[in-house]
Motif scaffolding. Structure first.
Motif, PDB file in Angstrom:
ATOM      1  N   MET A   1       0.826  -1.204   0.000  1.00 60.29           N
ATOM      2  CA  MET A   1       0.000   0.000   0.000  1.00 60.29           C
ATOM      3  C   MET A   1       0.855   1.246   0.000  1.00 60.29           C
ATOM      4  O   MET A   1       0.538   2.238  -0.637  1.00 60.29           O
ATOM      5  N   ARG A   2       1.991   1.208   0.696  1.00 63.31           N
ATOM      6  CA  ARG A   2       2.783   2.417   0.855  1.00 63.31           C
ATOM      7  C   ARG A   2       3.829   2.597  -0.246  1.00 63.31           C
ATOM      8  O   ARG A   2       4.557   3.572  -0.243  1.00 63.31           O
ATOM      9  N   ASN A   3       3.897   1.660  -1.165  1.00 59.33           N
ATOM     10  CA  ASN A   3       4.833   1.789  -2.271  1.00 59.33           C
ATOM     11  C   ASN A   3       4.178   2.460  -3.460  1.00 59.33           C
ATOM     12  O   ASN A   3       2.956   2.400  -3.639  1.00 59.33           O
TER      13      ASN A   3
ATOM     14  N   TRP B   1      -0.545   9.717  -4.056  1.00 60.28           N
ATOM     15  CA  TRP B   1      -0.002   8.583  -3.291  1.00 60.28           C
ATOM     16  C   TRP B   1      -0.214   8.807  -1.801  1.00 60.28           C
ATOM     17  O   TRP B   1      -0.628   7.899  -1.066  1.00 60.28           O
ATOM     18  N   MET B   2       0.041  10.030  -1.338  1.00 56.40           N
ATOM     19  CA  MET B   2      -0.142  10.345   0.081  1.00 56.40           C
ATOM     20  C   MET B   2      -1.613  10.257   0.470  1.00 56.40           C
ATOM     21  O   MET B   2      -1.957   9.777   1.558  1.00 56.40           O
TER      22      MET B   2
ATOM     23  N   TYR C   1      -3.854   8.320  -0.871  1.00 54.41           N
ATOM     24  CA  TYR C   1      -4.219   6.905  -0.806  1.00 54.41           C
ATOM     25  C   TYR C   1      -3.634   6.225   0.433  1.00 54.41           C
ATOM     26  O   TYR C   1      -4.285   5.366   1.047  1.00 54.41           O
ATOM     27  N   CYS C   2      -2.422   6.621   0.803  1.00 53.10           N
ATOM     28  CA  CYS C   2      -1.828   6.062   2.029  1.00 53.10           C
ATOM     29  C   CYS C   2      -2.621   6.481   3.264  1.00 53.10           C
ATOM     30  O   CYS C   2      -2.761   5.719   4.224  1.00 53.10           O
ATOM     31  N   TRP C   3      -3.134   7.714   3.243  1.00 55.26           N
ATOM     32  CA  TRP C   3      -3.916   8.216   4.375  1.00 55.26           C
ATOM     33  C   TRP C   3      -5.263   7.522   4.473  1.00 55.26           C
ATOM     34  O   TRP C   3      -5.725   7.174   5.559  1.00 55.26           O
TER      35      TRP C   3
ATOM     36  N   PRO D   1      -6.760   4.494   2.363  1.00 56.25           N
ATOM     37  CA  PRO D   1      -6.787   3.491   1.294  1.00 56.25           C
ATOM     38  C   PRO D   1      -8.175   2.882   1.118  1.00 56.25           C
ATOM     39  O   PRO D   1      -8.685   2.199   2.012  1.00 56.25           O
TER      40      PRO D   1
ATOM     41  N   ARG E   1      -8.384   5.179  -4.580  1.00 53.47           N
ATOM     42  CA  ARG E   1      -7.635   4.492  -5.645  1.00 53.47           C
ATOM     43  C   ARG E   1      -8.085   4.997  -7.006  1.00 53.47           C
ATOM     44  O   ARG E   1      -7.261   5.226  -7.898  1.00 53.47           O
TER      45      ARG E   1
ATOM     46  N   ARG F   1      -6.710   8.404  -7.590  1.00 47.93           N
ATOM     47  CA  ARG F   1      -5.273   8.297  -7.894  1.00 47.93           C
ATOM     48  C   ARG F   1      -5.054   7.936  -9.364  1.00 47.93           C
ATOM     49  O   ARG F   1      -4.184   8.505 -10.041  1.00 47.93           O
TER      50      ARG F   1
END
Length: 307
Positions: free
Chosen positions: A1-3, A50-51, A53-55, A57, A62, A65
């Motif tokens: 998820m964080r990549n 990306w940030m 989505y990380c916050w 998900p 998605r 993004r």
């Protein structure tokens, strides 16, 4: 998820590649500072999504993004002209090859053989359907085959950037620009002058043939005025990307999806030549490269187990 996603890494690779080209031709670039700023904006947009989505998900973030990645396509397509216009134009070679293969210029003759208003509208409709087709396939995967949405996103968007990478090093403008610059009388006579750096400062193009009052003809004019530049002729990314889209549609095994899109795809392939956007060899090359790109990216996605 964080990549970062594989498609985002592909975009960053493209940005690095074009920056390297810009450095090599820095003294000849017309808008180098503006081009660098646009690349920085693209990087910041991708990182911001990306940030996000990380916050949080979820499916919605998605999709947002992916929408942001699709937005970058409209930024980088006209930008290929900014990179490659400092190189000598190659249209005389491709128009000459067209003449050798077909004994004529199909793009010049097609509209003369089929001058009817209804046929012109059909061709213009096929060409502008390019945009709905790409959104249709992504939304279908998102709502109906979500487990493969990541694969579809990677294959579709990365295929664009593969074509963009070709365009920035292959300065071919296509008939709509070259025929006007060279003169249609000379083209019809089989004379294909070398225009060298003409397109460094010129971007005028022929109007699409047919019924200028037609709805789809008008839509085509809007698309051309918004983003068309003397670039990106060989191979035809319109044919190549829609070939990728059709293969993605076939992969779903949904007959309804595939056969509802098929007529637009067929018309698209002919429309690229009819409206002067491409030489016939461009469209043929687009078909062949689209097939190769799809299978290479599908295998890559399978190896990475994209979901």
């Amino acid at each position: 998820m964080r990549n970062l996603w594989a498609v985002e890494k592909a975009i960053f690779t493209y940005i690095a590649f074009t920056i390297l080209l810009m450095v090599c031709f820095w003294d000849k670039q017309v808008n180098p500072t503006q081009m660098l700023v646009m690349r920085l904006e693209a990087v910041l947009l991708i990182i911001a999504m990306w940030m996000l989505y990380c916050w949080k998900p979820c499916k919605l973030t998605r999709l947002i993004r992916v929408a942001a990645l699709m937005l970058t396509l409209s930024w980088f397509y006209p930008d290929t002209y900014e990179v490659n216009r400092v190189m000598p134009n190659l249209d005389h070679i491709f128009a000459g090859l067209e003449q050798q293969l077909f004994g004529c210029q199909p793009s010049l003759l097609f509209s003369q053989v089929c001058p009817w208003d209804w046929f012109s509208e059909l061709m213009c409709m096929g060409y502008v359907s390019y945009f709905p087709l790409m959104f249709t396939i992504l939304l279908y995967y998102f709502f109906c085959r979500y487990q493969e949405f990541g694969m579809a996103t990677f294959v579709l968007i990365t295929s664009f950037y593969i074509y963009y990478s070709i365009f920035v090093i292959l300065p071919v403008t296509g008939p709509q620009f070259y025929y006007l610059a060279a003169g249609t009388d000379r083209i019809a006579a089989g004379i294909f002058p070398n225009l060298t750096d003409y397109f460094l400062t010129h971007s005028e193009h022929l109007a699409a043939p047919g019924w200028s009052g037609g709805f789809f003809h008008h839509m085509l004019d809007i698309v051309h005025n918004a983003g068309e530049r003397p670039t990106a002729a060989f191979p035809s990314s319109h044919v190549g990307v829609t070939t990728v889209i059709m293969l993605l549609a076939a992969h779903t095994r949904s007959k309804g999806l595939f056969f509802s899109m098929l007529p637009f795809y067929i018309i698209m392939c002919f429309a690229t030549v009819y409206i002067y956007a491409h030489y016939a060899i461009d469209s043929i090359a687009g078909l062949l490269t689209g097939i190769v790109i799809y299978w290479v990216l599908r295998l890559r996605a399978k190896k990475m187990e994209l979901r």
